[in-house]
Design a protein around this motif. Structure first.
Motif, PDB file in Angstrom:
ATOM      1  N   UNK A  95      38.762  19.197 -27.240  1.00 34.40           N
ATOM      2  CA  UNK A  95      39.010  17.887 -26.666  1.00 34.40           C
ATOM      3  C   UNK A  95      38.873  16.763 -27.686  1.00 34.40           C
ATOM      4  N   UNK A  96      37.994  16.939 -28.690  1.00 38.35           N
ATOM      5  CA  UNK A  96      37.811  15.871 -29.672  1.00 38.35           C
ATOM      6  C   UNK A  96      39.089  15.601 -30.462  1.00 38.35           C
ATOM      7  N   UNK A  97      39.788  16.671 -30.833  1.00 39.57           N
ATOM      8  CA  UNK A  97      41.030  16.504 -31.591  1.00 39.57           C
ATOM      9  C   UNK A  97      42.133  15.962 -30.690  1.00 39.57           C
ATOM     10  N   UNK A  98      42.142  16.366 -29.404  1.00 40.45           N
ATOM     11  CA  UNK A  98      43.097  15.798 -28.456  1.00 40.45           C
ATOM     12  C   UNK A  98      42.912  14.287 -28.387  1.00 40.45           C
ATOM     13  N   UNK A  99      41.667  13.849 -28.298  1.00 35.34           N
ATOM     14  CA  UNK A  99      41.389  12.416 -28.229  1.00 35.34           C
ATOM     15  C   UNK A  99      41.868  11.717 -29.508  1.00 35.34           C
ATOM     16  N   UNK A 100      41.627  12.346 -30.675  1.00 36.45           N
ATOM     17  CA  UNK A 100      42.090  11.751 -31.937  1.00 36.45           C
ATOM     18  C   UNK A 100      43.614  11.623 -31.952  1.00 36.45           C
ATOM     19  N   UNK A 101      44.310  12.665 -31.483  1.00 38.72           N
ATOM     20  CA  UNK A 101      45.765  12.607 -31.421  1.00 38.72           C
ATOM     21  C   UNK A 101      46.247  11.542 -30.450  1.00 38.72           C
ATOM     22  N   UNK A 102      45.556  11.421 -29.329  1.00 37.01           N
ATOM     23  CA  UNK A 102      45.927  10.389 -28.346  1.00 37.01           C
ATOM     24  C   UNK A 102      45.692   8.980 -28.898  1.00 37.01           C
ATOM     25  N   UNK A 103      44.680   8.813 -29.728  1.00 34.61           N
ATOM     26  CA  UNK A 103      44.451   7.508 -30.351  1.00 34.61           C
ATOM     27  C   UNK A 103      45.606   7.165 -31.298  1.00 34.61           C
ATOM     28  N   UNK A 104      46.048   8.154 -32.093  1.00 34.36           N
ATOM     29  CA  UNK A 104      47.202   7.922 -32.963  1.00 34.36           C
ATOM     30  C   UNK A 104      48.438   7.552 -32.155  1.00 34.36           C
ATOM     31  N   UNK A 105      48.675   8.295 -31.070  1.00 36.70           N
ATOM     32  CA  UNK A 105      49.794   7.959 -30.194  1.00 36.70           C
ATOM     33  C   UNK A 105      49.630   6.552 -29.620  1.00 36.70           C
ATOM     34  N   UNK A 106      48.394   6.186 -29.306  1.00 38.84           N
ATOM     35  CA  UNK A 106      48.132   4.853 -28.786  1.00 38.84           C
ATOM     36  C   UNK A 106      48.477   3.766 -29.788  1.00 38.84           C
ATOM     37  N   UNK A 120      51.681  13.399 -31.817  1.00 39.44           N
ATOM     38  CA  UNK A 120      52.134  14.513 -30.986  1.00 39.44           C
ATOM     39  C   UNK A 120      51.705  15.845 -31.594  1.00 39.44           C
ATOM     40  N   UNK A 121      51.906  15.980 -32.912  1.00 40.41           N
ATOM     41  CA  UNK A 121      51.550  17.227 -33.582  1.00 40.41           C
ATOM     42  C   UNK A 121      50.051  17.506 -33.483  1.00 40.41           C
ATOM     43  N   UNK A 122      49.229  16.474 -33.639  1.00 38.35           N
ATOM     44  CA  UNK A 122      47.785  16.650 -33.572  1.00 38.35           C
ATOM     45  C   UNK A 122      47.346  17.108 -32.180  1.00 38.35           C
ATOM     46  N   UNK A 123      47.937  16.533 -31.134  1.00 37.27           N
ATOM     47  CA  UNK A 123      47.593  16.938 -29.766  1.00 37.27           C
ATOM     48  C   UNK A 123      47.998  18.382 -29.497  1.00 37.27           C
ATOM     49  N   UNK A 124      49.189  18.752 -29.938  1.00 34.36           N
ATOM     50  CA  UNK A 124      49.700  20.102 -29.674  1.00 34.36           C
ATOM     51  C   UNK A 124      48.844  21.157 -30.358  1.00 34.36           C
ATOM     52  N   UNK A 125      48.371  20.870 -31.566  1.00 38.09           N
ATOM     53  CA  UNK A 125      47.612  21.847 -32.347  1.00 38.09           C
ATOM     54  C   UNK A 125      46.105  21.744 -32.137  1.00 38.09           C
ATOM     55  N   UNK A 164      35.414  12.839 -18.892  1.00 36.19           N
ATOM     56  CA  UNK A 164      36.220  13.178 -20.063  1.00 36.19           C
ATOM     57  C   UNK A 164      37.718  13.137 -19.755  1.00 36.19           C
ATOM     58  N   UNK A 165      38.100  13.361 -18.501  1.00 35.76           N
ATOM     59  CA  UNK A 165      39.502  13.138 -18.119  1.00 35.76           C
ATOM     60  C   UNK A 165      39.871  11.669 -18.349  1.00 35.76           C
ATOM     61  N   UNK A 166      38.970  10.782 -17.942  1.00 35.30           N
ATOM     62  CA  UNK A 166      39.208   9.365 -18.166  1.00 35.30           C
ATOM     63  C   UNK A 166      39.256   9.016 -19.642  1.00 35.30           C
ATOM     64  N   UNK A 167      38.407   9.683 -20.452  1.00 34.91           N
ATOM     65  CA  UNK A 167      38.404   9.426 -21.893  1.00 34.91           C
ATOM     66  C   UNK A 167      39.715   9.883 -22.529  1.00 34.91           C
ATOM     67  N   UNK A 168      40.186  11.085 -22.164  1.00 32.37           N
ATOM     68  CA  UNK A 168      41.451  11.582 -22.707  1.00 32.37           C
ATOM     69  C   UNK A 168      42.595  10.644 -22.336  1.00 32.37           C
ATOM     70  N   UNK A 169      42.620  10.198 -21.091  1.00 36.84           N
ATOM     71  CA  UNK A 169      43.695   9.304 -20.643  1.00 36.84           C
ATOM     72  C   UNK A 169      43.605   7.947 -21.326  1.00 36.84           C
ATOM     73  N   UNK A 170      42.422   7.372 -21.350  1.00 42.18           N
ATOM     74  CA  UNK A 170      42.280   5.997 -21.832  1.00 42.18           C
ATOM     75  C   UNK A 170      42.223   5.898 -23.351  1.00 42.18           C
ATOM     76  N   UNK A 171      41.994   7.003 -24.068  1.00 40.92           N
ATOM     77  CA  UNK A 171      41.946   6.930 -25.529  1.00 40.92           C
ATOM     78  C   UNK A 171      43.272   6.428 -26.091  1.00 40.92           C
ATOM     79  N   UNK A 172      44.391   6.872 -25.509  1.00 42.18           N
ATOM     80  CA  UNK A 172      45.695   6.349 -25.921  1.00 42.18           C
ATOM     81  C   UNK A 172      45.769   4.846 -25.669  1.00 42.18           C
ATOM     82  N   UNK A 173      45.202   4.419 -24.564  1.00 47.39           N
ATOM     83  CA  UNK A 173      45.339   3.022 -24.159  1.00 47.39           C
ATOM     84  C   UNK A 173      44.494   2.100 -25.028  1.00 47.39           C
ATOM     85  N   UNK A 174      43.279   2.538 -25.372  1.00 52.66           N
ATOM     86  CA  UNK A 174      42.475   1.724 -26.291  1.00 52.66           C
ATOM     87  C   UNK A 174      43.122   1.686 -27.674  1.00 52.66           C
ATOM     88  N   UNK A 175      43.705   2.823 -28.096  1.00 52.87           N
ATOM     89  CA  UNK A 175      44.455   2.832 -29.351  1.00 52.87           C
ATOM     90  C   UNK A 175      45.624   1.870 -29.301  1.00 52.87           C
TER      91      UNK A 175
END
Length: 485
Positions: free
Chosen positions: A117-128, A108-113, A65-76
């Protein structure tokens, strides 16, 4: 007396500026605003380096899941690169960058709030999506507003802002981790900082001009001349637009060439493969794996957690220093030569890292410092000779009628490679250790050197229109090793 061509006239008026400082300052301000997209690119990709470990502790992340959080931005980012290129072709470079600033803020706002982990991943996809779009549109915008003689240094500023953003992330992480490291949710503060430059990008681009080359491609030559008059010496705006019109092809003003037409043309297909290869080659050096997991590598080498967080600032500092050196030389050294020097140095760095990590046993007092020094050497070589040159090259190598979609495809492949490395790097280190991982990167570096030496044409010292014409005719491939003017 024979009439001069638009291209010759554009060059002859390059020295006619009564106040060269004024036009350069205007260009510089526009570039500064646009490259806030690069700053956000760097911060949002680099901040995970220090935020991941406290996030993992709070949210209970596993290695996967560390890899998923990191790479979710990258796939986005891979998706954002393609969409950004298409949207900027259809709607314009400027409004696309404004839209990206909104995505940066929302992600950024989605990740902060985020409650989990699911919402963090969604926020990272938007950032991606925002990062990928910025990595496609901002370099093209800068290349299209720049005079050919300083195109490399102007477009290269975006990469300098990327590494400044990464350094800012490392410094912010170190400061926040030191001051508030014992508090829960410290990673949220680290992620929240990126909202500020997102607001500045929105406000700045709201006042910036549109790309003159995009305007010409849409049949709006008068508007293009008006834009260029604010950024060129007297008389040069008209001649530059005449050159763009002279190199246009039938139907170009009504739209751009689609991917199917690119694949049907041998020369366009070939340059798309070259650009994609250069974009992927940059990632196969492993640069972003080190940027994302630098703290993890240093802990594995022997630093404790806090020392690794502080030591991790060193690669960021050398990256910024290398970026300024690259800006000073990018318009003086051929792109191909720069690529080959950089790839040789980065491959050598990987081999030395593998050898050192293999010879120095775990627990050796010298091991962490040797690894840190070689990581700094690698990052410095990468930034001085490769990162800026690669993004400048991608912004200039494609003809105008395919520029948006072609750079979108190339950068999409860049981000997919980046994402796969980000996803599997922790597993790779766990399976092979530092030694095996860097042997693997060294082997890939050797293959990339062969690709650049045999396939990549030179572009320095030519206008965007000359490069485009050379690709359409095949001349640029026949003169692959041509020196720049």
């Amino acid at each position: 007396m024979p009439a001069r061509s638009p291209r010759a006239l554009a060059r002859s008026t390059a020295a006619d500026d009564a106040d060269p400082g004024r036009t350069r300052r205007r260009l510089g301000m526009i570039a500064l605003v646009a490259t806030l997209g690069g700053l956000l690119f760097g911060y949002d990709t680099g901040v995970i380096n220090g935020a991941l470990r406290p996030m993992s502790a709070e949210l209970g992340l596993t290695a996967l899941t560390e890899g998923v959080v990191t790479s979710s931005l990258l796939f986005g980012a891979a998706v954002g690169a393609v969409l950004g290129g298409r949207v900027s072709d259809a709607r314009g470079r400027r409004p696309t960058i404004i839209g990206l600033s909104c995505l940066f803020f929302a992600g950024s706002a989605l990740c902060v709030l985020a409650p989990g982990v699911q919402v963090v991943v969604a926020g990272r996809v938007l950032l991606g999506l925002a990062v990928g779009g910025a990595s496609t549109v901002v370099p093209v915008f800068l290349a299209e507003i720049a005079p050919y003689e300083i195109r490399g240094s102007l477009a290269g500023r975006n990469e300098v802002m990327i590494v400044i953003g990464q350094l800012a992330a490392f410094v912010v992480n170190a400061v926040i981790g030191t001051v508030w490291g014992e508090h829960a949710g410290v990673w949220r503060i680290m992620l929240a900082v990126s909202a500020l430059p997102a607001v500045a990008l929105f406000l700045g681009m709201s006042r910036a001009p549109e790309s003159p080359r995009w305007l010409v491609a849409r049949g709006r030559a008068d508007e293009a001349i008006a834009v260029l008059r604010r950024m060129r010496p007297p008389g040069r705006a008209e001649s530059e637009v005449a050159e763009i019109l002279a190199s246009s092809r039938p139907g170009e003003a009504e739209g751009t060439t689609g991917l199917r037409a690119i694949l049907a043309s041998p020369m366009l297909r070939r340059i798309l493969l070259v650009g994609t290869g250069v974009a992927v080659a940059q990632q196969l050096t492993g640069i972003n794996s080190i940027m994302y997991y630098g703290q993890t590598i240093l802990v594995e080498a022997g630093f404790d957690e806090h020392a690794a967080l502080i030591a991790n600032v060193a690669p960021g500092v050398i990256a910024v220093a290398g970026g300024f050196v690259a800006l000073a030389t990018v318009d003086r050294i051929d792109r191909r030569r720069t690529f080959l020097i950089g790839l040789t140095l980065t491959t050598l760095s990987h081999l030395l890292l593998a050898i050192s990590a293999g010879l120095l046993p775990v627990g050796s007092p010298a091991r962490p410092y040797v690894v840190l020094a070689l990581v700094v050497l690698f990052v410095g070589s990468m930034q001085t000779f490769l990162n800026i040159a690669v993004w400048v090259y991608l912004s200039e190598i494609f003809p105008l009628r395919i520029r948006g979609i072609a750079i979108g495809v190339a950068v999409c492949c860049h981000w997919i490679t980046n994402a796969l490395l980000g996803l599997f790097f922790p597993t790779l280190v766990a399976a092979l250790g530092i030694t095996g991982t860097f042997w693997l990167f060294g082997a890939m570096g050797a293959l990339v050197i062969v690709f650049v030496a045999t396939q990549v044409p030179e572009t320095r010292g030519r206008t965007l229109e000359e490069i485009g014409d050379g690709i359409e005719s095949g001349e640029i491939f026949a003169r692959r090793g041509i020196a720049g003017r």
